[in-house]
Motif scaffolding. Structure first.
Motif, PDB file in Angstrom:
ATOM      1  N   GLU A   1      92.392  41.977  30.565  1.00  0.00           N
ATOM      2  CA  GLU A   1      93.365  43.080  30.629  1.00  0.00           C
ATOM      3  C   GLU A   1      93.234  43.805  31.966  1.00  0.00           C
ATOM      4  O   GLU A   1      94.239  44.157  32.607  1.00  0.00           O
ATOM      5  N   LEU A   2      91.999  44.032  32.394  1.00  0.00           N
ATOM      6  CA  LEU A   2      91.777  44.683  33.685  1.00  0.00           C
ATOM      7  C   LEU A   2      92.289  43.800  34.815  1.00  0.00           C
ATOM      8  O   LEU A   2      92.927  44.281  35.761  1.00  0.00           O
TER       9      LEU A   2
ATOM     10  N   ALA B   1      95.970  44.084  34.983  1.00  0.00           N
ATOM     11  CA  ALA B   1      96.361  45.380  35.548  1.00  0.00           C
ATOM     12  C   ALA B   1      96.171  45.398  37.057  1.00  0.00           C
ATOM     13  O   ALA B   1      96.953  46.013  37.791  1.00  0.00           O
ATOM     14  N   MET B   2      95.125  44.710  37.544  1.00  0.00           N
ATOM     15  CA  MET B   2      94.921  44.609  38.987  1.00  0.00           C
ATOM     16  C   MET B   2      96.020  43.770  39.625  1.00  0.00           C
ATOM     17  O   MET B   2      96.537  44.101  40.694  1.00  0.00           O
TER      18      MET B   2
ATOM     19  N   PHE C   1      88.824  53.777  34.382  1.00  0.00           N
ATOM     20  CA  PHE C   1      89.999  53.177  35.001  1.00  0.00           C
ATOM     21  C   PHE C   1      91.245  53.949  34.597  1.00  0.00           C
ATOM     22  O   PHE C   1      91.395  54.316  33.427  1.00  0.00           O
ATOM     23  N   LYS C   2      92.138  54.164  35.548  1.00  0.00           N
ATOM     24  CA  LYS C   2      93.456  54.726  35.219  1.00  0.00           C
ATOM     25  C   LYS C   2      94.444  53.569  35.261  1.00  0.00           C
ATOM     26  O   LYS C   2      94.767  53.041  36.325  1.00  0.00           O
ATOM     27  N   ILE C   3      94.899  53.161  34.076  1.00  0.00           N
ATOM     28  CA  ILE C   3      95.855  52.061  33.939  1.00  0.00           C
ATOM     29  C   ILE C   3      97.151  52.641  33.394  1.00  0.00           C
ATOM     30  O   ILE C   3      97.215  53.049  32.238  1.00  0.00           O
TER      31      ILE C   3
ATOM     32  N   VAL D   1      92.284  48.295  45.087  1.00  0.00           N
ATOM     33  CA  VAL D   1      92.619  49.374  44.155  1.00  0.00           C
ATOM     34  C   VAL D   1      93.072  50.597  44.946  1.00  0.00           C
ATOM     35  O   VAL D   1      92.355  51.065  45.840  1.00  0.00           O
TER      36      VAL D   1
ATOM     37  N   THR E   1      99.301  47.924  37.892  1.00  0.00           N
ATOM     38  CA  THR E   1      99.250  49.076  36.983  1.00  0.00           C
ATOM     39  C   THR E   1      97.881  49.755  36.971  1.00  0.00           C
ATOM     40  O   THR E   1      97.723  50.815  36.375  1.00  0.00           O
ATOM     41  N   LEU E   2      96.886  49.136  37.631  1.00  0.00           N
ATOM     42  CA  LEU E   2      95.603  49.810  37.796  1.00  0.00           C
ATOM     43  C   LEU E   2      95.739  50.769  38.977  1.00  0.00           C
ATOM     44  O   LEU E   2      95.733  50.362  40.139  1.00  0.00           O
ATOM     45  N   ASP E   3      95.868  52.043  38.673  1.00  0.00           N
ATOM     46  CA  ASP E   3      96.091  53.043  39.712  1.00  0.00           C
ATOM     47  C   ASP E   3      94.804  53.481  40.397  1.00  0.00           C
ATOM     48  O   ASP E   3      94.775  53.701  41.612  1.00  0.00           O
TER      49      ASP E   3
END
Length: 354
Positions: A283-284, A287-288, A239-241, A320, A292-294
């Motif tokens: 946390e994921l 981010a979703m 994952f890119k966060i 995403v 911030t989950l890129d």
């Protein structure tokens, strides 16, 4: 090691249309076999015509799952030569799996010799179209003719091969993934880090449920707290966060993927901030929710890189990267496949020419 070769007297016609190959449906003319006994060790290495196996009904593998396997590919380069990608890593991982399942260790040098000689004999089966390859399946099983539960006293190691088509027939496409919060794939202290059939059989129920709901695969949580992200389907996941690239830490319940290792090494070499750590699903989820989950992608031998376009957690669906292929996903796919097919210079010493 002296490998006895018996050529197939009735070789098959090789496929000419790569669009008909699929995955693991067509097999080459030969297979490698090697026998192990507790008293004398490994002996009788041979390459023989591909064929059915004769096995005792009480064989250990049938009753207690004493089995491990690997998966790697041979690639046809533009110059016509054939090469393998990091085969020593597969041999070493197979030995790790063997140790966990109480199967015999394989001498690395001999295993590499067997692999190279086998592929050299079958190299004409390696297709040349873009995205195609010759899939290699080494596997080992215990076949003691006894119903007693004990460490294996007799085992067989085989290598078979299958020409396979392109994983992405219509190009790299993002997939939809469901986060599984009921079933678990493996637990720490179990066989999660080993490549054995039981791990895959146990994952099928959740995979079937996900497919019925319109998802390609499931994203597994840890089997102890059901809190931390582990694998996606039969692949590792990244994952890119923000400015951090996160991949779940190897805690003993996650398969140490060779594509995963290659991605980490490539990204670190290029200066990315990549961390192997525990990643809580909350946390994921955050981010979703906050954007911030890129990017997110799976990585493994079959697909190399599989971008994730949608994640579903507890009936909440998150898109995403606008359900598009991310820059990093594309970059990793292009770089790894470029090295594998000989289109990009191998600066890392990962490829082995046949």
């Amino acid at each position: 090691m002296d490998i006895k070769v018996t050529l197939n007297p009735n070789p098959k016609a090789k496929p000419t249309d790569s669009s008909t190959l699929g995955f693991g449906k067509i097999f080459t003319d030969h297979m490698f076999r090697w026998t192990w006994d507790k008293e004398i060790g490994w002996h009788d290495p041979r390459i023989e015509p591909f064929g059915y196996l004769s096995i005792h009904p009480a064989s250990t593998v049938l009753h207690y799952g004493s089995e491990i396997f690997e998966g790697l590919k041979a690639y046809r380069r533009a110059d016509g030569k054939v090469q393998l990608f990091r085969p020593i890593e597969n041999i070493r991982r197979m030995n790790n799996s063997a140790e966990r399942l109480c199967l015999p260790q394989i001498p690395e040098e001999d295993a590499m010799q067997a692999l190279l000689e086998f592929v050299r004999l079958e190299q004409d089966w390696t297709p040349s179209d873009k995205g195609t390859s010759l899939y290699l399946r080494p596997f080992m099983y215990g076949d003691d003719e006894s119903l007693g539960v004990h460490a294996v006293h007799h085992a067989e190691l085989l290598i078979i091969a299958s020409p396979v088509g392109s994983y992405y027939k219509e190009g790299l496409n993002p997939v939809k993934i469901m986060i599984e919060d009921e079933d678990v794939r493996a637990v720490r202290g179990g066989t999660g880090y080993a490549k054995c059939g039981g791990n895959y059989a146990a994952s099928n129920r959740a995979g079937e449920r996900a497919e019925q709901m319109g998802y390609s695969q499931v994203l597994w949580l840890d089997g102890v707290e059901r809190k931390y992200i582990e694998e996606v389907g039969a692949m590792n996941v990244m994952f890119k966060i923000g400015d951090e690239i996160v991949t779940p830490k190897l805690t003993g319940s996650i398969l140490p993927g060779i594509t995963r290792k290659s991605c980490i090494e490539l990204l670190k070499n290029e200066g990315y901030n990549i961390n192997e750590r525990l990643l809580p699903v909350e946390e994921l989820s955050q981010a979703m929710a906050d954007g911030t989950l890129d990017e997110a992608w799976g990585c493994g031998t079959a697909a190399v890189i599989s971008p994730i376009g949608e994640l579903c957690y507890k009936d909440h669906k998150y898109t995403v990267n606008n359900n598009e292929i991310g820059k990093l996903s594309q970059h990793l796919y292009d770089t790894l496949t470029g090295i594998q097919w000989g289109e990009i210079e191998d600066k890392y010493g990962w490829t082995v020419e046949i």
